[in-house]
Write a protein that holds these residues in place. Structure first.
Motif, PDB file in Angstrom:
ATOM      1  N   ILE A  93       0.822  -1.209   0.000  1.00 42.60           N
ATOM      2  CA  ILE A  93       0.000   0.000   0.000  1.00 42.60           C
ATOM      3  C   ILE A  93       0.858   1.261   0.000  1.00 42.60           C
ATOM      4  O   ILE A  93       0.489   2.272  -0.618  1.00 42.60           O
ATOM      5  CB  ILE A  93      -0.996   0.001   1.193  1.00 42.60           C
ATOM      6  CG1 ILE A  93      -2.022   1.131   1.035  1.00 42.60           C
ATOM      7  CG2 ILE A  93      -0.263   0.103   2.514  1.00 42.60           C
ATOM      8  CD1 ILE A  93      -2.841   1.068  -0.235  1.00 42.60           C
ATOM      9  N   ARG A  94       2.002   1.217   0.633  1.00 42.14           N
ATOM     10  CA  ARG A  94       2.882   2.387   0.583  1.00 42.14           C
ATOM     11  C   ARG A  94       3.350   2.646  -0.837  1.00 42.14           C
ATOM     12  O   ARG A  94       3.366   3.791  -1.298  1.00 42.14           O
ATOM     13  CB  ARG A  94       4.072   2.188   1.523  1.00 42.14           C
ATOM     14  CG  ARG A  94       3.712   2.358   2.995  1.00 42.14           C
ATOM     15  CD  ARG A  94       4.840   1.936   3.899  1.00 42.14           C
ATOM     16  NE  ARG A  94       4.450   2.033   5.311  1.00 42.14           N
ATOM     17  CZ  ARG A  94       4.928   1.246   6.266  1.00 42.14           C
ATOM     18  NH1 ARG A  94       5.826   0.301   5.981  1.00 42.14           N
ATOM     19  NH2 ARG A  94       4.523   1.395   7.517  1.00 42.14           N
ATOM     20  N   ALA A  95       3.726   1.587  -1.547  1.00 42.59           N
ATOM     21  CA  ALA A  95       4.181   1.760  -2.925  1.00 42.59           C
ATOM     22  C   ALA A  95       3.059   2.306  -3.803  1.00 42.59           C
ATOM     23  O   ALA A  95       3.269   3.215  -4.621  1.00 42.59           O
ATOM     24  CB  ALA A  95       4.691   0.430  -3.477  1.00 42.59           C
ATOM     25  N   GLU A  96       1.847   1.770  -3.642  1.00 43.33           N
ATOM     26  CA  GLU A  96       0.716   2.241  -4.437  1.00 43.33           C
ATOM     27  C   GLU A  96       0.373   3.695  -4.111  1.00 43.33           C
ATOM     28  O   GLU A  96       0.085   4.495  -5.012  1.00 43.33           O
ATOM     29  CB  GLU A  96      -0.498   1.348  -4.200  1.00 43.33           C
ATOM     30  CG  GLU A  96      -0.343  -0.051  -4.771  1.00 43.33           C
ATOM     31  CD  GLU A  96      -1.568  -0.915  -4.534  1.00 43.33           C
ATOM     32  OE1 GLU A  96      -2.604  -0.392  -4.067  1.00 43.33           O
ATOM     33  OE2 GLU A  96      -1.488  -2.128  -4.820  1.00 43.33           O
ATOM     34  N   THR A  97       0.413   4.029  -2.831  1.00 41.96           N
ATOM     35  CA  THR A  97       0.099   5.403  -2.427  1.00 41.96           C
ATOM     36  C   THR A  97       1.131   6.384  -2.950  1.00 41.96           C
ATOM     37  O   THR A  97       0.792   7.458  -3.474  1.00 41.96           O
ATOM     38  CB  THR A  97       0.010   5.499  -0.897  1.00 41.96           C
ATOM     39  OG1 THR A  97      -1.002   4.607  -0.421  1.00 41.96           O
ATOM     40  CG2 THR A  97      -0.329   6.910  -0.465  1.00 41.96           C
ATOM     41  N   HIS A  98       2.406   6.047  -2.827  1.00 41.90           N
ATOM     42  CA  HIS A  98       3.459   6.934  -3.314  1.00 41.90           C
ATOM     43  C   HIS A  98       3.338   7.147  -4.819  1.00 41.90           C
ATOM     44  O   HIS A  98       3.526   8.268  -5.316  1.00 41.90           O
ATOM     45  CB  HIS A  98       4.829   6.365  -2.966  1.00 41.90           C
ATOM     46  CG  HIS A  98       5.118   6.362  -1.509  1.00 41.90           C
ATOM     47  ND1 HIS A  98       6.215   5.723  -0.966  1.00 41.90           N
ATOM     48  CD2 HIS A  98       4.455   6.898  -0.447  1.00 41.90           C
ATOM     49  CE1 HIS A  98       6.210   5.869   0.347  1.00 41.90           C
ATOM     50  NE2 HIS A  98       5.155   6.581   0.681  1.00 41.90           N
ATOM     51  N   ALA A  99       3.021   6.079  -5.555  1.00 39.92           N
ATOM     52  CA  ALA A  99       2.870   6.209  -7.003  1.00 39.92           C
ATOM     53  C   ALA A  99       1.712   7.134  -7.351  1.00 39.92           C
ATOM     54  O   ALA A  99       1.811   7.952  -8.279  1.00 39.92           O
ATOM     55  CB  ALA A  99       2.664   4.832  -7.630  1.00 39.92           C
ATOM     56  N   LEU A 159       0.415   9.568  -5.428  1.00 39.77           N
ATOM     57  CA  LEU A 159       0.734  10.941  -5.030  1.00 39.77           C
ATOM     58  C   LEU A 159       1.727  11.580  -5.996  1.00 39.77           C
ATOM     59  O   LEU A 159       1.680  12.793  -6.238  1.00 39.77           O
ATOM     60  CB  LEU A 159       1.286  10.961  -3.602  1.00 39.77           C
ATOM     61  CG  LEU A 159       0.294  10.573  -2.506  1.00 39.77           C
ATOM     62  CD1 LEU A 159       1.005  10.483  -1.165  1.00 39.77           C
ATOM     63  CD2 LEU A 159      -0.868  11.550  -2.433  1.00 39.77           C
ATOM     64  N   ALA A 160       2.611  10.780  -6.558  1.00 41.19           N
ATOM     65  CA  ALA A 160       3.594  11.302  -7.504  1.00 41.19           C
ATOM     66  C   ALA A 160       2.949  11.797  -8.786  1.00 41.19           C
ATOM     67  O   ALA A 160       3.550  12.573  -9.539  1.00 41.19           O
ATOM     68  CB  ALA A 160       4.635  10.227  -7.829  1.00 41.19           C
ATOM     69  N   GLN A 161       1.701  11.390  -9.034  1.00 37.95           N
ATOM     70  CA  GLN A 161       0.988  11.866 -10.220  1.00 37.95           C
ATOM     71  C   GLN A 161       0.553  13.319 -10.073  1.00 37.95           C
ATOM     72  O   GLN A 161       0.216  13.961 -11.069  1.00 37.95           O
ATOM     73  CB  GLN A 161      -0.234  10.984 -10.474  1.00 37.95           C
ATOM     74  CG  GLN A 161       0.099   9.556 -10.855  1.00 37.95           C
ATOM     75  CD  GLN A 161      -1.148   8.689 -10.982  1.00 37.95           C
ATOM     76  OE1 GLN A 161      -2.269   9.197 -11.057  1.00 37.95           O
ATOM     77  NE2 GLN A 161      -0.952   7.390 -11.003  1.00 37.95           N
ATOM     78  N   LYS A 216       7.299   9.844   1.776  1.00 36.40           N
ATOM     79  CA  LYS A 216       5.996  10.355   1.342  1.00 36.40           C
ATOM     80  C   LYS A 216       5.985  11.875   1.371  1.00 36.40           C
ATOM     81  O   LYS A 216       5.479  12.524   0.442  1.00 36.40           O
ATOM     82  CB  LYS A 216       4.900   9.800   2.241  1.00 36.40           C
ATOM     83  CG  LYS A 216       3.498  10.247   1.856  1.00 36.40           C
ATOM     84  CD  LYS A 216       2.466   9.689   2.838  1.00 36.40           C
ATOM     85  CE  LYS A 216       1.065  10.159   2.516  1.00 36.40           C
ATOM     86  NZ  LYS A 216       0.079   9.699   3.531  1.00 36.40           N
ATOM     87  N   MET A 217       6.541  12.477   2.424  1.00 36.77           N
ATOM     88  CA  MET A 217       6.560  13.936   2.498  1.00 36.77           C
ATOM     89  C   MET A 217       7.430  14.543   1.410  1.00 36.77           C
ATOM     90  O   MET A 217       7.123  15.612   0.877  1.00 36.77           O
ATOM     91  CB  MET A 217       7.017  14.388   3.888  1.00 36.77           C
ATOM     92  CG  MET A 217       5.941  14.225   4.948  1.00 36.77           C
ATOM     93  SD  MET A 217       6.360  15.003   6.522  1.00 36.77           S
ATOM     94  CE  MET A 217       7.332  13.695   7.281  1.00 36.77           C
ATOM     95  N   ARG A 218       8.514  13.859   1.058  1.00 31.08           N
ATOM     96  CA  ARG A 218       9.349  14.382  -0.021  1.00 31.08           C
ATOM     97  C   ARG A 218       8.574  14.392  -1.340  1.00 31.08           C
ATOM     98  O   ARG A 218       8.705  15.305  -2.155  1.00 31.08           O
ATOM     99  CB  ARG A 218      10.634  13.570  -0.167  1.00 31.08           C
ATOM    100  CG  ARG A 218      11.579  14.128  -1.222  1.00 31.08           C
ATOM    101  CD  ARG A 218      12.869  13.343  -1.290  1.00 31.08           C
ATOM    102  NE  ARG A 218      13.764  13.656  -0.194  1.00 31.08           N
ATOM    103  CZ  ARG A 218      14.593  14.702  -0.185  1.00 31.08           C
ATOM    104  NH1 ARG A 218      14.610  15.550  -1.205  1.00 31.08           N
ATOM    105  NH2 ARG A 218      15.394  14.904   0.831  1.00 31.08           N
ATOM    106  N   ILE A 219       7.746  13.371  -1.549  1.00 32.34           N
ATOM    107  CA  ILE A 219       6.936  13.318  -2.770  1.00 32.34           C
ATOM    108  C   ILE A 219       5.927  14.462  -2.788  1.00 32.34           C
ATOM    109  O   ILE A 219       5.821  15.193  -3.780  1.00 32.34           O
ATOM    110  CB  ILE A 219       6.203  11.969  -2.871  1.00 32.34           C
ATOM    111  CG1 ILE A 219       7.208  10.836  -3.111  1.00 32.34           C
ATOM    112  CG2 ILE A 219       5.165  11.998  -3.994  1.00 32.34           C
ATOM    113  CD1 ILE A 219       6.610   9.448  -2.972  1.00 32.34           C
ATOM    114  N   GLN A 277       6.875  18.288  -4.763  1.00 31.60           N
ATOM    115  CA  GLN A 277       6.261  18.733  -6.014  1.00 31.60           C
ATOM    116  C   GLN A 277       5.468  20.018  -5.857  1.00 31.60           C
ATOM    117  O   GLN A 277       5.077  20.633  -6.852  1.00 31.60           O
ATOM    118  CB  GLN A 277       5.368  17.641  -6.588  1.00 31.60           C
ATOM    119  CG  GLN A 277       4.173  17.274  -5.747  1.00 31.60           C
ATOM    120  CD  GLN A 277       3.416  16.095  -6.329  1.00 31.60           C
ATOM    121  OE1 GLN A 277       2.646  16.278  -7.261  1.00 31.60           O
ATOM    122  NE2 GLN A 277       3.642  14.910  -5.811  1.00 31.60           N
ATOM    123  N   THR A 278       5.221  20.460  -4.616  1.00 28.59           N
ATOM    124  CA  THR A 278       4.498  21.709  -4.378  1.00 28.59           C
ATOM    125  C   THR A 278       5.425  22.856  -4.008  1.00 28.59           C
ATOM    126  O   THR A 278       4.959  23.958  -3.720  1.00 28.59           O
ATOM    127  CB  THR A 278       3.464  21.520  -3.252  1.00 28.59           C
ATOM    128  OG1 THR A 278       4.131  21.029  -2.081  1.00 28.59           O
ATOM    129  CG2 THR A 278       2.386  20.529  -3.661  1.00 28.59           C
TER     130      THR A 278
END
Length: 223
Positions: A73-79, A81-83, A115-118, A122-123
């Motif tokens: 789930i972490r991998a899916e969430t990070h992917a 959010l990276a969008q 996650k915070m870096r992602i 980007q913001t």
């Protein structure tokens, strides 16, 4: 003149509008394991928690989660959010005002540094908070434990910090730490936060008045 010497921000939902995307990932993932939730219910259950806590709740509700689910789930969430996620409206103007007032600020989150870096990266917010980022993953304590906020306050030698949160667990952590808490509820869902002792507001442009600051009106971003 503000009575505070530090602003402690939560990350997801306060600095970046990431909760809908993260929770949609949970909805989609948990459906594969036999637990059907809609987005509103997922956010009600899981906003402000840790992924380990999500796993435990989901299993109690009947989800047949594998042992490696946290990594999945972490991998899916990070992917997801990276969008793309956006900064919460008004947050950059608020940080600009804090800078002008020489009022330090930091972020304290149950989320991981990755996650915070992602999301912050980007913001444009990562650079503003770099060196002032406190993660439950690194400190080994998570909200509603007050230790995360207490560690942030010690780092800045702050005697009168104020916390800005959007979750029940975050408000509980702030209250347990003896810190004033502003509860961000932009969608009119602040009753639960108020019941726990937060001062509820719906627009970041209200924060300067609540903190005894001034000048954001001229610098505020459009709603």
């Amino acid at each position: 003149m503000t009575p505070h010497d530090l602003i402690i921000f939560d990350c997801d939902g306060v600095l970046v509008d990431s909760e809908p995307a993260s929770n949609q990932c949970l909805v989609d993932n948990l459906a594969r394991y036999g637990l059907e939730l809609d987005l509103a219910r997922s956010m009600e259950l899981f906003v402000g928690g840790t992924m380990a806590g999500v796993r435990d709740i989901a299993r109690d509700m009947g989800a047949n989660l594998p042992e490696e689910w946290l990594d999945e789930i972490r991998a899916e969430t990070h992917a997801r959010l990276a969008q793309g996620v956006e900064a919460v409206p008004g947050i950059n103007a608020l940080l600009d005002l804090a800078d002008r007032a020489d009022l330090p600020f930091c972020v304290a989150s149950n989320g991981s540094p990755k996650k915070m870096r992602i999301t912050l990266g980007q913001t444009g917010l990562w650079d503003r908070f770099e060196g002032a980022i406190f993660s439950a993953y690194e400190l080994g304590v998570s909200k509603p434990d007050p230790a995360l906020f207490q560690a942030a306050a010690r780092h800045f030698d702050a005697q009168a910090p104020v916390v800005i949160e959007d979750s029940r667990s975050g408000v509980l952590a702030a209250r347990r730490a003896g810190m004033r808490c502003l509860g961000y509820a932009p969608h009119g869902n602040g009753v639960a936060l108020a019941e726990l002792g937060a001062e509820v507001f719906a627009d970041m442009r209200a924060v300067p008045r609540l903190l005894g600051l001034s000048g954001l009106t001229e610098a505020a971003e459009p709603a």
